[in-house]
Design an enzyme around this catalytic site. Structure first.
Site, PDB file in Angstrom:
ATOM      1  N   ASN A 172       0.950  -1.194  -0.097  1.00 52.67           N
ATOM      2  CA  ASN A 172       0.097   0.019   0.160  1.00 52.67           C
ATOM      3  C   ASN A 172       0.833   1.193   0.288  1.00 52.67           C
ATOM      4  O   ASN A 172       0.754   2.363  -0.619  1.00 52.67           O
ATOM      5  CB  ASN A 172      -0.860   0.107   1.070  1.00 52.67           C
ATOM      6  CG  ASN A 172      -0.489  -0.358   2.426  1.00 52.67           C
ATOM      7  OD1 ASN A 172       0.766  -0.964   2.874  1.00 52.67           O
ATOM      8  ND2 ASN A 172      -0.899   0.190   3.504  1.00 52.67           N
ATOM      9  N   GLU A 271       3.501  -4.870  12.435  1.00 55.69           N
ATOM     10  CA  GLU A 271       2.552  -4.026  12.151  1.00 55.69           C
ATOM     11  C   GLU A 271       1.458  -4.470  11.315  1.00 55.69           C
ATOM     12  O   GLU A 271       1.579  -4.721  10.185  1.00 55.69           O
ATOM     13  CB  GLU A 271       3.270  -2.802  11.521  1.00 55.69           C
ATOM     14  CG  GLU A 271       4.279  -1.826  12.462  1.00 55.69           C
ATOM     15  CD  GLU A 271       4.701  -1.013  12.048  1.00 55.69           C
ATOM     16  OE1 GLU A 271       4.607  -0.359  10.835  1.00 55.69           O
ATOM     17  OE2 GLU A 271       5.949  -0.433  12.419  1.00 55.69           O
ATOM     18  N   CYS A 305      -3.290   1.087   6.511  1.00 51.47           N
ATOM     19  CA  CYS A 305      -3.809   0.348   7.872  1.00 51.47           C
ATOM     20  C   CYS A 305      -4.420   1.312   9.001  1.00 51.47           C
ATOM     21  O   CYS A 305      -5.241   1.226   9.757  1.00 51.47           O
ATOM     22  CB  CYS A 305      -2.465  -0.299   8.128  1.00 51.47           C
ATOM     23  SG  CYS A 305      -1.360   0.674   8.892  1.00 51.47           S
ATOM     24  N   GLU A 484       7.436   0.708  16.795  1.00 53.49           N
ATOM     25  CA  GLU A 484       8.643   1.019  16.097  1.00 53.49           C
ATOM     26  C   GLU A 484       8.341   2.685  16.006  1.00 53.49           C
ATOM     27  O   GLU A 484       7.589   3.100  16.467  1.00 53.49           O
ATOM     28  CB  GLU A 484       8.781   0.558  14.513  1.00 53.49           C
ATOM     29  CG  GLU A 484       8.962  -1.026  14.722  1.00 53.49           C
ATOM     30  CD  GLU A 484       9.448  -1.529  13.282  1.00 53.49           C
ATOM     31  OE1 GLU A 484      10.073  -1.024  12.581  1.00 53.49           O
ATOM     32  OE2 GLU A 484       9.200  -2.845  13.209  1.00 53.49           O
TER      33      GLU A 484
HETATM   34  N1  LIG Z   1      -0.803  -2.439   6.054  1.00 53.16           N
HETATM   35  C1  LIG Z   1      -1.576  -3.212   6.298  1.00 53.16           C
HETATM   36  O1  LIG Z   1      -2.215  -3.360   7.213  1.00 53.16           O
HETATM   37  C2  LIG Z   1      -1.995  -4.027   5.104  1.00 53.16           C
HETATM   38  C3  LIG Z   1      -2.969  -4.901   5.099  1.00 53.16           C
HETATM   39  N2  LIG Z   1      -3.416  -5.529   4.008  1.00 53.16           N
HETATM   40  C4  LIG Z   1      -4.561  -6.304   3.786  1.00 53.16           C
HETATM   41  O2  LIG Z   1      -4.096  -7.668   3.853  1.00 53.16           O
HETATM   42  C5  LIG Z   1      -4.768  -8.219   2.605  1.00 53.16           C
HETATM   43  C6  LIG Z   1      -4.185  -9.271   1.807  1.00 53.16           C
HETATM   44  O3  LIG Z   1      -3.206  -8.447   1.151  1.00 53.16           O
HETATM   45  P1  LIG Z   1      -1.657  -8.943   0.799  1.00 53.16           P
HETATM   46  O4  LIG Z   1      -0.766  -8.305   0.197  1.00 53.16           O
HETATM   47  O5  LIG Z   1      -1.760 -10.445   0.546  1.00 53.16           O
HETATM   48  O6  LIG Z   1      -1.186  -8.793   2.467  1.00 53.16           O
HETATM   49  P2  LIG Z   1      -0.064  -9.901   3.012  1.00 53.16           P
HETATM   50  O7  LIG Z   1      -0.181  -9.509   4.695  1.00 53.16           O
HETATM   51  O8  LIG Z   1      -0.516 -11.307   2.845  1.00 53.16           O
HETATM   52  O9  LIG Z   1       1.230  -9.718   2.410  1.00 53.16           O
HETATM   53  C7  LIG Z   1       2.069  -8.817   2.809  1.00 53.16           C
HETATM   54  C8  LIG Z   1       3.533  -9.214   2.526  1.00 53.16           C
HETATM   55  O10 LIG Z   1       3.709 -10.444   3.205  1.00 53.16           O
HETATM   56  C9  LIG Z   1       4.316 -11.429   2.283  1.00 53.16           C
HETATM   57  N3  LIG Z   1       3.632 -12.791   2.783  1.00 53.16           N
HETATM   58  C10 LIG Z   1       2.462 -13.250   2.703  1.00 53.16           C
HETATM   59  N4  LIG Z   1       2.324 -14.554   3.166  1.00 53.16           N
HETATM   60  C11 LIG Z   1       3.635 -14.717   4.102  1.00 53.16           C
HETATM   61  C12 LIG Z   1       4.194 -15.789   4.512  1.00 53.16           C
HETATM   62  N5  LIG Z   1       3.484 -16.981   5.072  1.00 53.16           N
HETATM   63  N6  LIG Z   1       5.609 -15.785   4.955  1.00 53.16           N
HETATM   64  C13 LIG Z   1       6.059 -14.723   4.456  1.00 53.16           C
HETATM   65  N7  LIG Z   1       5.642 -13.487   3.865  1.00 53.16           N
HETATM   66  C14 LIG Z   1       4.129 -13.771   3.624  1.00 53.16           C
HETATM   67  C15 LIG Z   1       3.689 -10.954   0.969  1.00 53.16           C
HETATM   68  O11 LIG Z   1       4.239 -11.644   0.105  1.00 53.16           O
HETATM   69  C16 LIG Z   1       3.814  -9.539   1.245  1.00 53.16           C
HETATM   70  O12 LIG Z   1       5.162  -9.106   0.992  1.00 53.16           O
HETATM   71  C17 LIG Z   1      -5.478  -7.061   1.905  1.00 53.16           C
HETATM   72  O13 LIG Z   1      -6.738  -7.441   1.336  1.00 53.16           O
HETATM   73  C18 LIG Z   1      -5.733  -6.142   2.964  1.00 53.16           C
HETATM   74  O14 LIG Z   1      -6.755  -6.095   3.775  1.00 53.16           O
HETATM   75  C19 LIG Z   1      -2.425  -5.668   2.904  1.00 53.16           C
HETATM   76  C20 LIG Z   1      -1.447  -4.854   2.929  1.00 53.16           C
HETATM   77  C21 LIG Z   1      -0.973  -3.957   3.860  1.00 53.16           C
HETATM   78  O1  LIG Z   2       3.439   6.480   8.497  1.00 54.55           O
HETATM   79  C1  LIG Z   2       3.736   5.467   8.627  1.00 54.55           C
HETATM   80  O2  LIG Z   2       4.815   5.215   9.181  1.00 54.55           O
HETATM   81  C2  LIG Z   2       2.878   4.142   8.232  1.00 54.55           C
HETATM   82  C3  LIG Z   2       1.745   4.294   7.669  1.00 54.55           C
HETATM   83  C4  LIG Z   2       0.897   3.305   7.248  1.00 54.55           C
HETATM   84  C5  LIG Z   2       0.828   2.208   7.607  1.00 54.55           C
HETATM   85  O3  LIG Z   2       1.974   1.313   8.414  1.00 54.55           O
HETATM   86  C6  LIG Z   2      -0.099   1.064   6.711  1.00 54.55           C
HETATM   87  O4  LIG Z   2      -0.926   1.487   5.912  1.00 54.55           O
HETATM   88  O5  LIG Z   2       0.361  -0.144   6.860  1.00 54.55           O
END
Ligand SMILES: NC(=O)C1=CN([C@@H]2O[C@H](COP(=O)(O)OP(=O)(O)OC[C@H]3O[C@@H](n4cnc5c(N)ncnc54)[C@H](O)[C@@H]3O)[C@@H](O)[C@H]2O)C=CC1
Ligand SMILES: O=C(O)/C=C/C=C(\O)C(=O)O
Length: 503
Positions: A172, A271, A305, A484
């Site tokens: 994101n 996080e 997030c 962090e």
């Molecule tokens: N910042 C946040 O809170 C975020 C939340 N999301 C949420 O997560 C949902 C899924 O999106 P994803 O991109 O699939 O998020 P994800 O949490 O699955 O992926 C984030 C990272 O973790 C890696 N990853 C996934 N499974 C792993 C494992 N078992 N071991 C090691 N690395 C692993 C992915 O390749 C990516 O680099 C989204 O629909 C959204 O709702 C997604 C991205 C950011």
């Molecule tokens: O400002 C930051 O350091 C982070 C912002 C947002 C996230 O951590 C996220 O969307 O996952």
């Protein structure tokens, strides 16, 4: 889609000799690729924009080995002042290549250029500077103590790097969130192996060029591309040469990473997701609350997030607030990133759009009032194929609905009325997540009371996403483990050692 290609050996972050550019792994200061490649598609129109080298277990191993070697090489022998100079050089390198980072980030994410220009890329540089300043200036503790023989003893603390840090990143805010971890990790003298999201490989790869140009020794910063389970992410987190793991992303993924880290009892910093509540009191500055809530719901197409997906509005203000939110949502301009009028881009992928749309469908089935949006916008030309959704506001559902409980991670919010301060605190806290909140009121005492009572890691009063990088950052409950930011990052990226000297 996985495709197989012959061994490639280009030296740059991306090469575009073929029509579609190639994004390679960055290991020990070199761009390398093996046999496996996958396609990266544009969120705007679903066209293939790059082929990305997927790191095998052997390549992950090579990255970890290089990172260990670097710890024992010139990097490991540097003084803090020398490291700080290099981190400043990296930050300046990002700024010098601002337009390249901007183009790469926008191409990968589809986000408006104005957003990446003002938030993502500047924060990429700032994340190196802030942690360079922190390690340069932070004192360590010192205690004098008496001893039975009367001579006494002194204790002082030293910080030492934890070693090789595995950095698992989401899509994101790719550069921002990656450097938020790489900055402090390197400032503390560690080396890193970064696994960017498969959706956003470009800026992490490009940073390799900047790191090399700045004179950071090979092996200090490594990047391995790929997916999570049964792929690069899992190879990295299960690699016993990785001494600590830091992650941003979904809560379920964080839990899987924690399990992997348990093997070897390695520390994790997580996080994770949020289901953040905005709390709007009737005495708020109305325009500021509307502007802030629109941003917190729709910035980055709701893919933050910290974003708001539950809005609690004090009943006397409810109808007026919902009407103004609707008007604001309907003025959001969906379009191409380079168009200055664009205020919202697409979601990251078709897959994520399916997830968000499944919640739009559920809301309808549950009988929500769709104040605005709820579907797919009519986009012109090639944009029809992109991952677009309408900014969406619902009312008419309660705290127990999945719409109020689960993280959707899209441009949508459920607005609900409340009657008392006590009630809204209870309802805001009645959720598995505890990342952030935004409280809108002109009553200072109430602002402090509510901020203290909400179970979150970050409480904003009359603002949202106002970030001082020296402050702690992280979530309570299922939103995170650890903090962090500023000196708090040092607690994760260093081992604290006490030296006791008998005088
Ligand atoms: N910042 C946040 O809170 C975020 C939340 N999301 C949420 O997560 C949902 C899924 O999106 P994803 O991109 O699939 O998020 P994800 O949490 O699955 O992926 C984030 C990272 O973790 C890696 N990853 C996934 N499974 C792993 C494992 N078992 N071991 C090691 N690395 C692993 C992915 O390749 C990516 O680099 C989204 O629909 C959204 O709702 C997604 C991205 C950011
Ligand atoms: O400002 C930051 O350091 C982070 C912002 C947002 C996230 O951590 C996220 O969307 O996952």
């Amino acid at each position: 889609m996985l495709i197989t290609e012959p061994q490639a050996s280009a030296q740059a972050a991306s090469s575009s000799a073929t029509a579609v550019k190639q994004i390679k792994n960055f290991i020990n200061g070199q761009y390398v690729a093996g046999q496996q490649w996958f396609d990266k598609r544009s969120p705007q129109n679903n066209a293939v924009i790059a082929r990305v080298a997927e790191a095998s277990r052997a390549e992950v191993d090579a990255a970890v080995v290089a990172a260990h070697a670097a710890l024992h090489g010139p990097w490991g022998r540097m003084t803090i002042a020398q490291r700080v100079d290099l981190l400043y050089a990296v930050a300046d390198g990002i700024t010098r290549r601002f337009d390249d980072f901007l183009a790469a980030e926008v191409e990968d994410t589809g986000k408006p250029m104005s957003l990446a220009r003002h938030v993502d890329i500047p924060r990429g540089a700032a994340n190196f500077k802030i942690f360079a300043d922190v390690v340069k200036n932070v004192p360590t503790e010192f205690f004098e103590m008496p001893t039975p023989d009367g001579t006494g003893a002194i204790n002082y603390a030293m910080r030492r790097p934890v070693g090789v840090v595995g950095v698992i990143c989401p899509w994101n805010l790719p550069l921002l969130l990656m450097t938020w971890k790489v900055g402090p990790a390197l400032a503390c003298g560690n080396t890193v192996v970064v696994k960017p999201s498969e959706e956003t490989p470009q800026t992490a790869a490009l940073l390799g060029e900047v790191v090399n140009a700045a004179g950071v020794p090979p092996g200090v910063y490594n990047v391995v591309h790929g997916f999570g389970p049964n792929s690069t992410g899992e190879f990295l987190t299960t690699h016993r040469g990785v001494n600590a793991i830091t992650f941003t992303g979904e809560t379920r993924t964080g839990a899987a990473i924690m399990k992997a880290a348990a093997d070897g009892a390695r520390p994790v910093s997580l996080e994770m997701g949020g289901k953040n509540a905005a709390i709007v009191f009737a005495d708020c500055d109305f325009n500021a609350a509307i502007e802030g809530t629109l941003r917190s719901c729709f910035a980055n197409c709701g893919q933050v997030c910290l974003g708001t997906e539950r809005v609690y509005v004090e009943r006397p203000l409810f109808d007026r607030f919902v009407a103004a939110l609707k008007k604001g949502a309907e003025t959001m301009q969906l379009g191409r990133p380079e168009d200055p009028a664009t205020s919202m881009g697409p979601l990251i992928s078709q897959e994520h759009r399916d997830k968000v749309l499944s919640y739009y469908k559920k809301a309808k089935e549950l009988g929500a009032t769709i104040v605005t949006g709820g579907g797919i916008p009519d986009m012109p030309g090639d944009l029809k194929n992109g991952a677009w959704v309408q900014p969406t506001i619902w009312t008419g559902l309660g705290d127990d609905s999945v719409i109020a409980r689960e993280e959707i991670f899209g441009p949508c919010a459920l607005v609900m009325p409340f009657d008392t301060e006590e009630e809204v605190i209870r309802r805001a806290n009645d959720n598995d997540y505890g990342l952030a909140t935004a409280i809108w009121t002109t009553n200072l005492s109430r602002a402090h009371r509510v901020a203290a009572a909400i179970d979150v890691g970050i409480a904003w009063v009359n603002s949202w996403f106002l970030r001082d990088l020296r402050t702690s950052f992280g979530g309570a409950k299922q939103s995170g483990i650890g903090r962090e930011g500023g000196v708090h990052s040092l607690d994760f990226y260093t081992e604290l050692k006490n030296v006791c000297v008998k005088l």
